[in-house]
Design a protein around this motif. Structure first.
Motif, PDB file in Angstrom:
ATOM      1  N   TYR A   1       0.877  -1.183  -0.103  1.00 29.88           N
ATOM      2  CA  TYR A   1      -0.131   0.019   0.069  1.00 29.88           C
ATOM      3  C   TYR A   1       0.889   1.323   0.020  1.00 29.88           C
ATOM      4  O   TYR A   1       2.046   1.292   0.648  1.00 29.88           O
ATOM      5  CB  TYR A   1      -0.877   0.100   1.484  1.00 29.88           C
ATOM      6  CG  TYR A   1      -1.941  -1.233   1.367  1.00 29.88           C
ATOM      7  CD1 TYR A   1      -3.193  -1.159   0.884  1.00 29.88           C
ATOM      8  CD2 TYR A   1      -1.187  -2.384   1.821  1.00 29.88           C
ATOM      9  CE1 TYR A   1      -3.946  -2.277   0.803  1.00 29.88           C
ATOM     10  CE2 TYR A   1      -2.175  -3.551   2.126  1.00 29.88           C
ATOM     11  CZ  TYR A   1      -3.389  -3.272   1.305  1.00 29.88           C
ATOM     12  OH  TYR A   1      -4.299  -4.615   1.361  1.00 29.88           O
ATOM     13  N   SER A   2       0.551   2.152  -0.647  1.00 26.63           N
ATOM     14  CA  SER A   2       1.291   3.425  -0.762  1.00 26.63           C
ATOM     15  C   SER A   2       0.378   4.699  -0.804  1.00 26.63           C
ATOM     16  O   SER A   2      -0.858   4.483  -1.426  1.00 26.63           O
ATOM     17  CB  SER A   2       2.406   3.486  -1.945  1.00 26.63           C
ATOM     18  OG  SER A   2       1.727   3.579  -3.069  1.00 26.63           O
ATOM     19  N   ALA A   3       1.103   5.886  -0.552  1.00 26.09           N
ATOM     20  CA  ALA A   3       0.451   7.100  -0.817  1.00 26.09           C
ATOM     21  C   ALA A   3       0.826   7.739  -2.195  1.00 26.09           C
ATOM     22  O   ALA A   3       2.210   7.390  -2.531  1.00 26.09           O
ATOM     23  CB  ALA A   3       0.818   8.162   0.097  1.00 26.09           C
ATOM     24  N   ASN A   4      -0.086   8.473  -3.067  1.00 23.19           N
ATOM     25  CA  ASN A   4       0.502   8.940  -4.176  1.00 23.19           C
ATOM     26  C   ASN A   4       1.002  10.399  -3.898  1.00 23.19           C
ATOM     27  O   ASN A   4      -0.096  11.190  -3.560  1.00 23.19           O
ATOM     28  CB  ASN A   4      -0.569   8.918  -5.091  1.00 23.19           C
ATOM     29  CG  ASN A   4      -1.072   7.500  -5.632  1.00 23.19           C
ATOM     30  OD1 ASN A   4      -0.060   6.544  -5.995  1.00 23.19           O
ATOM     31  ND2 ASN A   4      -2.332   7.321  -5.988  1.00 23.19           N
ATOM     32  N   ILE A   5       2.221  10.561  -3.902  1.00 22.53           N
ATOM     33  CA  ILE A   5       2.894  11.815  -3.648  1.00 22.53           C
ATOM     34  C   ILE A   5       2.967  12.576  -5.080  1.00 22.53           C
ATOM     35  O   ILE A   5       3.521  12.467  -6.180  1.00 22.53           O
ATOM     36  CB  ILE A   5       4.135  11.903  -3.074  1.00 22.53           C
ATOM     37  CG1 ILE A   5       4.233  10.857  -1.886  1.00 22.53           C
ATOM     38  CG2 ILE A   5       4.877  13.191  -2.677  1.00 22.53           C
ATOM     39  CD1 ILE A   5       3.567  11.439  -0.749  1.00 22.53           C
TER      40      ILE A   5
ATOM     41  N   SER B   1      -0.856   6.135 -14.063  1.00 23.41           N
ATOM     42  CA  SER B   1      -1.846   5.269 -13.421  1.00 23.41           C
ATOM     43  C   SER B   1      -1.345   4.091 -12.801  1.00 23.41           C
ATOM     44  O   SER B   1      -0.161   3.473 -13.121  1.00 23.41           O
ATOM     45  CB  SER B   1      -2.981   4.843 -14.403  1.00 23.41           C
ATOM     46  OG  SER B   1      -3.834   3.931 -13.310  1.00 23.41           O
ATOM     47  N   ARG B   2      -1.552   3.671 -11.532  1.00 25.19           N
ATOM     48  CA  ARG B   2      -1.142   2.444 -11.069  1.00 25.19           C
ATOM     49  C   ARG B   2      -2.136   1.291 -11.002  1.00 25.19           C
ATOM     50  O   ARG B   2      -2.076   0.370 -10.323  1.00 25.19           O
ATOM     51  CB  ARG B   2      -0.616   2.573  -9.426  1.00 25.19           C
ATOM     52  CG  ARG B   2       0.686   3.510  -9.456  1.00 25.19           C
ATOM     53  CD  ARG B   2       1.740   2.678  -9.547  1.00 25.19           C
ATOM     54  NE  ARG B   2       3.030   3.386  -9.322  1.00 25.19           N
ATOM     55  CZ  ARG B   2       4.055   2.685  -9.770  1.00 25.19           C
ATOM     56  NH1 ARG B   2       4.179   1.819 -10.523  1.00 25.19           N
ATOM     57  NH2 ARG B   2       5.459   3.718  -9.762  1.00 25.19           N
ATOM     58  N   VAL B   3      -3.259   1.759 -11.542  1.00 25.41           N
ATOM     59  CA  VAL B   3      -4.520   0.914 -11.357  1.00 25.41           C
ATOM     60  C   VAL B   3      -4.487  -0.127 -12.588  1.00 25.41           C
ATOM     61  O   VAL B   3      -4.293   0.194 -13.690  1.00 25.41           O
ATOM     62  CB  VAL B   3      -5.975   1.686 -11.167  1.00 25.41           C
ATOM     63  CG1 VAL B   3      -6.959   0.886 -11.447  1.00 25.41           C
ATOM     64  CG2 VAL B   3      -5.671   2.505 -10.122  1.00 25.41           C
ATOM     65  N   LEU B   4      -4.694  -1.349 -12.223  1.00 24.27           N
ATOM     66  CA  LEU B   4      -4.588  -2.537 -13.517  1.00 24.27           C
ATOM     67  C   LEU B   4      -5.900  -2.539 -14.009  1.00 24.27           C
ATOM     68  O   LEU B   4      -6.742  -2.313 -13.255  1.00 24.27           O
ATOM     69  CB  LEU B   4      -4.101  -3.608 -12.993  1.00 24.27           C
ATOM     70  CG  LEU B   4      -2.542  -3.743 -12.417  1.00 24.27           C
ATOM     71  CD1 LEU B   4      -2.264  -5.486 -11.932  1.00 24.27           C
ATOM     72  CD2 LEU B   4      -1.504  -3.253 -13.715  1.00 24.27           C
ATOM     73  N   PRO B   5      -5.966  -2.561 -15.386  1.00 21.46           N
ATOM     74  CA  PRO B   5      -7.365  -2.794 -15.846  1.00 21.46           C
ATOM     75  C   PRO B   5      -8.051  -4.288 -15.667  1.00 21.46           C
ATOM     76  O   PRO B   5      -8.016  -5.119 -16.592  1.00 21.46           O
ATOM     77  CB  PRO B   5      -6.905  -2.641 -17.424  1.00 21.46           C
ATOM     78  CG  PRO B   5      -5.724  -3.176 -17.582  1.00 21.46           C
ATOM     79  CD  PRO B   5      -4.884  -2.767 -16.247  1.00 21.46           C
TER      80      PRO B   5
END
Length: 133
Positions: free
Chosen positions: A33-37, A128-132
């Motif tokens: 888990y991470s924060a998007n900086i 994006s870091r969200v996979l489709p």
């Protein structure tokens, strides 16, 4: 997002939702888990994409390069590539002067680097870091 909010969103109760979440963590599906900086907000507005060609493409050379750049905080991403170059890096820095310092003091000091080609990003169109899934 809380487990309860996630459970509500997918139509499960909290307990089975948490069990599935933990199972995905154990199986390596959820890697962390991470924060998007926002890089500009922390004084690192410049992104540079660097194509690297090594003198030799033997496993030892590739591993040595990967180990060296893995220690550098400026390197956000590094990919082993096919084609004309061996590696593609994304480096962040404050300005052109700090990039020059990174280039002179770190990258050009590595043994076995044959060529370096830098391309400066003018802006991100999509990130994006969200996979489709």
């Amino acid at each position: 997002m809380t487990v309860q909010a996630l459970a509500d969103k997918i139509g499960l109760s909290a307990s089975p939702c948490l069990r599935r979440l933990r199972q995905m963590e154990r199986n390596g599906i959820i890697a962390g888990y991470s924060a998007n900086i926002e890089q500009k907000a922390v004084g690192l507005p410049v992104s540079v994409f660097i194509s690297i060609k090594l003198e030799r493409q033997r496993a030892g050379n590739l591993d040595a390069f990967g180990a060296a750049i893995s220690r550098w905080p400026e390197v956000m991403e590094c990919y082993l590539m096919t084609g004309q170059f061996d590696f593609l890096l994304r480096v962040v820095c404050a300005d052109l002067e700090s990039y020059e310092h990174f280039l002179r003091e770190k990258l050009t000091q590595l043994e076995g680097v044959a060529s370096i080609e830098s391309s400066f990003s003018l802006g991100a169109v999509k990130f994006s870091r969200v996979l489709p899934l």
